[in-house]
Design an enzyme around this catalytic site. Structure first.
Site, PDB file in Angstrom:
ATOM      1  N   LYS A  35       8.186 -15.707  -1.496  1.00 16.75           N
ATOM      2  CA  LYS A  35       6.857 -15.212  -1.104  1.00 16.75           C
ATOM      3  C   LYS A  35       6.352 -14.178  -2.102  1.00 16.75           C
ATOM      4  O   LYS A  35       7.093 -13.750  -2.990  1.00 16.75           O
ATOM      5  CB  LYS A  35       6.917 -14.625   0.308  1.00 16.75           C
ATOM      6  CG  LYS A  35       7.809 -13.408   0.477  1.00 16.75           C
ATOM      7  CD  LYS A  35       8.081 -13.145   1.944  1.00 16.75           C
ATOM      8  CE  LYS A  35       9.120 -12.076   2.139  1.00 16.75           C
ATOM      9  NZ  LYS A  35       8.642 -10.787   2.527  1.00 16.75           N
ATOM     10  N   TYR A 254      -4.130  13.358 -18.070  1.00 15.41           N
ATOM     11  CA  TYR A 254      -5.024  13.890 -17.044  1.00 15.41           C
ATOM     12  C   TYR A 254      -4.389  15.070 -16.307  1.00 15.41           C
ATOM     13  O   TYR A 254      -3.194  15.043 -15.985  1.00 15.41           O
ATOM     14  CB  TYR A 254      -5.345  12.802 -16.015  1.00 15.41           C
ATOM     15  CG  TYR A 254      -6.298  11.756 -16.533  1.00 15.41           C
ATOM     16  CD1 TYR A 254      -7.607  12.086 -16.862  1.00 15.41           C
ATOM     17  CD2 TYR A 254      -5.885  10.441 -16.688  1.00 15.41           C
ATOM     18  CE1 TYR A 254      -8.475  11.119 -17.335  1.00 15.41           C
ATOM     19  CE2 TYR A 254      -6.737   9.467 -17.157  1.00 15.41           C
ATOM     20  CZ  TYR A 254      -8.037   9.807 -17.479  1.00 15.41           C
ATOM     21  OH  TYR A 254      -8.884   8.851 -17.943  1.00 15.41           O
TER      22      TYR A 254
HETATM   23  C1  LIG Z   1      11.631 -12.835   7.610  1.00 14.23           C
HETATM   24  C2  LIG Z   1      12.157 -12.492   6.262  1.00 14.23           C
HETATM   25  N1  LIG Z   1      13.297 -13.045   5.834  1.00 14.23           N
HETATM   26  C3  LIG Z   1      13.841 -12.764   4.628  1.00 14.23           C
HETATM   27  C4  LIG Z   1      13.226 -11.858   3.778  1.00 14.23           C
HETATM   28  C5  LIG Z   1      13.873 -11.520   2.465  1.00 14.23           C
HETATM   29  O1  LIG Z   1      14.244 -10.161   2.467  1.00 14.23           O
HETATM   30  P1  LIG Z   1      14.899  -9.486   1.190  1.00 14.23           P
HETATM   31  O2  LIG Z   1      13.861  -9.534   0.108  1.00 14.23           O
HETATM   32  O3  LIG Z   1      15.193  -8.096   1.616  1.00 14.23           O
HETATM   33  O4  LIG Z   1      16.085 -10.294   0.857  1.00 14.23           O
HETATM   34  C6  LIG Z   1      12.037 -11.253   4.185  1.00 14.23           C
HETATM   35  C7  LIG Z   1      11.377 -10.288   3.302  1.00 14.23           C
HETATM   36  O5  LIG Z   1      10.755  -9.341   3.659  1.00 14.23           O
HETATM   37  C8  LIG Z   1      11.480 -11.576   5.454  1.00 14.23           C
HETATM   38  O6  LIG Z   1      10.356 -11.000   5.883  1.00 14.23           O
END
Ligand SMILES: Cc1ncc(COP(=O)(O)O)c(C=O)c1O
Length: 363
Positions: A35, A254
């Site tokens: 994602k 800045y």
């Molecule tokens: C439902 C779910 N599963 C798995 C993951 C993967 O988590 P991580 O990046 O900490 O391995 C996430 C990430 O936020 C998540 O929301």
């Protein structure tokens, strides 16, 4: 070409990290969490690089899942938040996506659509963001199983504190989920995020869900990525565009927030918060310049930042600068800036070209 500011993406390191996740998953399989544009590394390239290894992918949004299908990814894709809009059930059906069902309105939408869809049920074991309470699970399983066309593949839960080896929460969450797994042996169960892979005592169930570890940043609060055997996938790099020596009393940037106490060789790097380098990184944040570890000076601007070249007096305009990567971990920069590697990796902006390196493809 241009200002040489870019994110080099090492796809061999990505595969190394995925293989580690696979080993730590034991008898379970690791679904690759890609994602947020593959945590900023480029969704399509990351997913393609893991083809042949990952048997399942997970994304947050329908749009990300559509991109995976357009890129030719054929493996099952889990939608971690399910669908937001009832009309999207038809897209899940058309693209063979597996939404995670966390609320009654989603079950109603499945009933109304009549589509053929494979789903997962989200169980709230303590994170308290999404999902059904363990006590409501039997009823929702019955409802889902009563819907024509709907196949319940399994159950998902999410750890709140697995990054802390001393937490009491993960054991509690696992006890609740293990109980469900025993009562539904025909279903697939998935709990572990990246941190869960590094908790030997935590059950792996059938599917783990590694995200951040695939990209080589640490999921643990007390151990570095290198200590966990992970390799940085992204190297955020640029060049020195100017070098000057500040006289005692002269300030840089800045707010004139940092002032030289002695003659200080200083370099300007062609990267800033407009590229996703954190503006909150204070003076002293590590940077790798011309083979030496130096640090930032003063405030980060939108398109540039200043570095102290006292530790790299040989540095010249045009020299390579690594903001994070193998020499300076993204986690170190994140810690200085009061955030986590996740935020920095996903925050690299679109104006930074991603340059892919893949020894398998390039020979
Ligand atoms: C439902 C779910 N599963 C798995 C993951 C993967 O988590 P991580 O990046 O900490 O391995 C996430 C990430 O936020 C998540 O929301």
């Amino acid at each position: 070409m241009g200002r040489h500011t870019r994110a080099r993406i090492d796809l061999a390191a990505l595969r190394h990290n995925y293989a580690l996740a696979g080993r730590l998953a034991g008898d379970a399989q690791a679904m690759a969490v890609v994602k947020a544009d593959g945590y900023g590394h480029g969704l399509e390239r990351v997913a393609s690089a893991l083809e042949g290894m990952a048997k399942r992918y997970a994304v947050a949004t329908l749009e990300e899942a559509e991109r995976l299908r357009e890129a030719g990814i054929q493996q099952p894709v889990v939608l971690l938040q399910g669908f937001h809009d009832d009309a999207d059930v038809a897209t899940c059906h058309a693209l063979g996506l597996e939404p995670v069902i966390h609320s009654d309105h989603q079950i109603d939408a499945l009933a109304d659509s009549g589509s053929t869809v494979t789903v997962w049920l989200k169980v709230n074991t303590g994170m308290n963001r999404l999902g059904f309470a363990p006590g409501d699970v039997d009823d929702r399983v019955r409802r889902l199983r009563g819907l024509d066309g709907v196949t319940l593949r399994g159950m998902v839960t999410h750890y709140a504190c697995a990054d802390d080896r001393n937490d009491g929460m993960t054991a509690h969450q696992n006890a609740l989920f293990t109980d469900l797994a025993a009562r539904y042996p025909e279903l697939a169960f998935s709990a572990a995020n990246s941190a869960g892979h590094f908790r030997p005592e935590a059950p792996r169930f059938h599917w783990t869900r590694p995200g951040i570890m695939l990209y080589g940043a640490t999921p643990m609060i007390e151990e570095s990525a290198a200590e966990l055997g992970l390799r940085a996938v992204m190297t955020l790099e640029s060049r020195l565009t100017a070098v000057r020596t500040l006289a005692p009393g002269e300030a840089v940037g800045y707010g004139a927030s940092w002032r030289a106490e002695r003659p200080t060789p200083m370099g300007i790097v062609a990267i800033g918060y407009g590229d996703g380098y954190p503006r909150h990184a204070p003076t002293g944040t590590p940077v790798w310049v011309a083979g030496a570890r130096v640090c930032t000076l003063g405030r980060v601007s939108m398109d540039m930042l200043a570095v102290d070249l006292s530790g790299a007096p040989q540095a010249r305009p045009g020299d390579r600068v690594e903001l994070w990567g193998a020499q300076v971990s993204v986690d170190e920069v994140a810690q200085r800036a009061g955030t986590i590697g996740y935020e920095l990796l996903t925050g690299v902006t679109a104006r930074v070209p991603r340059v892919y390196e893949d020894p398998v493809v390039s020979g």
